[in-house]
Scaffold this active site. Structure first.
Site, PDB file in Angstrom:
ATOM      1  N   GLU A 182       0.806  -1.230   0.000  1.00 23.58           N
ATOM      2  CA  GLU A 182       0.000   0.000   0.000  1.00 23.58           C
ATOM      3  C   GLU A 182       0.836   1.276   0.000  1.00 23.58           C
ATOM      4  O   GLU A 182       0.614   2.172   0.817  1.00 23.58           O
ATOM      5  CB  GLU A 182      -0.959  -0.011   1.199  1.00 23.58           C
ATOM      6  CG  GLU A 182      -1.861  -1.226   1.227  1.00 23.58           C
ATOM      7  CD  GLU A 182      -2.846  -1.239   2.396  1.00 23.58           C
ATOM      8  OE1 GLU A 182      -2.718  -0.391   3.297  1.00 23.58           O
ATOM      9  OE2 GLU A 182      -3.737  -2.101   2.394  1.00 23.58           O
ATOM     10  N   GLU A 297      -5.940 -10.745  -1.189  1.00 22.54           N
ATOM     11  CA  GLU A 297      -6.674 -10.578   0.077  1.00 22.54           C
ATOM     12  C   GLU A 297      -8.179 -10.585  -0.163  1.00 22.54           C
ATOM     13  O   GLU A 297      -8.928  -9.802   0.419  1.00 22.54           O
ATOM     14  CB  GLU A 297      -6.278  -9.257   0.763  1.00 22.54           C
ATOM     15  CG  GLU A 297      -4.787  -9.087   0.947  1.00 22.54           C
ATOM     16  CD  GLU A 297      -4.391  -7.863   1.773  1.00 22.54           C
ATOM     17  OE1 GLU A 297      -5.263  -7.233   2.400  1.00 22.54           O
ATOM     18  OE2 GLU A 297      -3.192  -7.548   1.793  1.00 22.54           O
TER      19      GLU A 297
HETATM   20  C1  XIL Z   1      -5.741  -6.263   8.536  1.00 23.33           C
HETATM   21  C2  XIL Z   1      -5.951  -7.451   9.459  1.00 23.33           C
HETATM   22  O1  XIL Z   1      -6.836  -8.350   8.842  1.00 23.33           O
HETATM   23  C3  XIL Z   1      -6.517  -6.979  10.778  1.00 23.33           C
HETATM   24  O2  XIL Z   1      -6.613  -8.072  11.685  1.00 23.33           O
HETATM   25  C4  XIL Z   1      -5.614  -5.888  11.368  1.00 23.33           C
HETATM   26  O3  XIL Z   1      -6.204  -5.376  12.527  1.00 23.33           O
HETATM   27  C5  XIL Z   1      -5.384  -4.783  10.360  1.00 23.33           C
HETATM   28  O4  XIL Z   1      -4.888  -5.315   9.151  1.00 23.33           O
HETATM   29  N1  XIL Z   1      -4.920  -4.665   3.765  1.00 23.33           N
HETATM   30  C6  XIL Z   1      -3.819  -5.372   4.173  1.00 23.33           C
HETATM   31  C7  XIL Z   1      -3.908  -6.227   5.378  1.00 23.33           C
HETATM   32  O5  XIL Z   1      -2.799  -5.382   3.481  1.00 23.33           O
HETATM   33  O6  XIL Z   1      -2.689  -6.334   6.053  1.00 23.33           O
HETATM   34  C8  XIL Z   1      -5.002  -5.762   6.306  1.00 23.33           C
HETATM   35  O7  XIL Z   1      -5.117  -6.723   7.362  1.00 23.33           O
HETATM   36  C9  XIL Z   1      -6.298  -5.582   5.576  1.00 23.33           C
HETATM   37  C10 XIL Z   1      -6.163  -4.548   4.488  1.00 23.33           C
END
Ligand code: XIL
Length: 382
Positions: A182, A297
């Site tokens: 990101e 994801e």
């Molecule tokens: C999220 C996790 O799922 C949560 O448990 C944590 O509190 C915050 O991060 N994009 C990403 C992930 O790259 O690392 C994120 O994961 C969700 C959005």
């Protein structure tokens, strides 16, 4: 019989055989030659039995040379239903949080490897590959001690040591790393998110992170990962983000940085999501750079606050979106993996972040949802 028909015949036949043993009544699935995309779903409305151990997402994916993965929180592995479903269905795991800087390296002299080690061992015991997530992310998920005032030279040492230590520890055990996560923010003039890494090291921090990771494990697949950058889209916001990610990774490739692929996060809303064809066009242009592409994801929100329709209708809508996007992507050259951000609605970040929802493939009782069969059909090439 060609390879695809054989696979489908075998998979469906296995499902029928094992489910017959379980005493379920079958209609269209009785004849393995007629199932269609919708038949799998219609079937699951009556079939709440656990899918067969003979056919699973991973067995189907493996036949097609694909990875199918889930983000995992190691503490849930103590729940047998969680662990058995994960091992049966997936051949790829991502550390949901345990390798993020704030978790794994919370203080200058303290590393917390134990939870990540647990997952890496589980993966090895069950012949699964591991994706490490993530070496470098935003300020909110970087511990305070990294961000205190210090010279750029001292900062660079910390940056280097973090990447070398983490990647070095899991050399040969982590198959792929999300090296930078990101980094794009199209509201900024340079298109890059402001963070301590950009501030201290300049734009070159991204290429440097890739070089350091490569030095620490020359065999690991190194990925750039981002959200809302999935498609060549008619939405100005999504188009700007995917174009910026494209330009960013193209420059890394052109400059000879050791980047091997891109992750498209694919956190989607059923009421506003990119079209499969626009996603495929984006996958294609990234693949033309010589990069592998993965969905990294995926989850799909279907909250009744945003959608009209019964739960059954919303689950069907979710199934269709999962199916159509994955079916389109798996046909693209260079597409290597699809990872879901969890697998059971019992544990999803969506509930905490956006409110109660049912975004994943299994319900809270670990029963396969229509979405599961949509993904299965897509992996089967349906
Ligand atoms: C999220 C996790 O799922 C949560 O448990 C944590 O509190 C915050 O991060 N994009 C990403 C992930 O790259 O690392 C994120 O994961 C969700 C959005």
């Amino acid at each position: 019989m060609d390879r695809r028909s054989f696979l489908k015949y075998t998979a469906v036949g296995a499902a029928v055989a094992s489910s017959a043993l379980a005493g379920y009544e079958f209609d269209r699935w009785q004849n393995p030659l007629v199932p269609s995309v919708t038949s799998a779903v219609t079937k699951t409305r009556t079939l709440t039995e656990t899918p067969s151990c003979l056919v699973s997402l991973r067995s189907v994916a493996e036949t097609g040379g694909l990875l199918v993965g889930a983000a995992v929180t190691p503490q849930y592995l103590e729940d047998t239903r969680y662990a058995t479903t994960l091992a049966r269905e997936f051949n790829f795991v991502t550390t949901e949080n345990e390798m993020k800087w704030w978790k794994v390296h919370p203080d200058p002299d303290r590393w917390n490897f134990a939870p990540a080690d647990t997952l890496v061992k589980f993966a090895s015991d069950h012949q699964m590959k591991v994706k490490g997530h993530t070496l470098i992310w935003k300020d909110e998920r970087t511990p305070e001690w990294v961000k205190v005032e210090r010279s750029p030279e001292e900062f660079r040492e910390i940056f280097q040591e973090h990447i070398k230590t983490l990647v070095g520890r899991y050399k040969g055990k982590v198959y792929a790393w999300d090296v930078v996560n990101e980094a794009v923010d199209t509201k900024e003039v340079n298109g890059l998110r402001r963070n301590v890494f950009l501030e201290k090291l300049g734009e070159g921090y991204i290429a440097e992170a890739f070089r350091l990771a490569h030095e620490a494990d020359p065999d690991a697949i190194l990925l750039y990962n981002d959200y809302d950058a999935e498609s060549v889209d008619s939405s100005a916001y999504r188009r700007a983000r995917s174009d910026k990610v494209y330009r960013l990774v193209k420059k890394l490739v052109d400059d000879g940085a050791p980047i091997h692929g891109v992750g498209l996060q694919m956190h989607l809303d059923a009421w506003d999501h990119p079209r499969p064809t626009d996603i495929a066009a984006n996958v294609r242009r990234l693949a033309r750079l010589g990069l592998k592409v993965n969905i990294s994801e995926m989850d799909i929100r279907i909250t009744e606050k945003e959608l009209v329709g019964t739960l059954t209708e919303r689950l069907e809508m979710q199934r269709r979106i999962y199916h159509d996007i994955i079916a389109t992507c798996v046909k693209e050259q260079g597409f290597m993996a699809v990872t879901f951000w969890g697998f059971t609605d019992a544990h999803s970040w969506i509930d905490e972040e956006f409110g109660a929802d049912d975004p994943l493939l299994f319900d809270q009782g670990y029963n396969p949802k229509p979405a599961y069969w949509g993904v299965m059909d897509a992996l089967l090439g349906e």
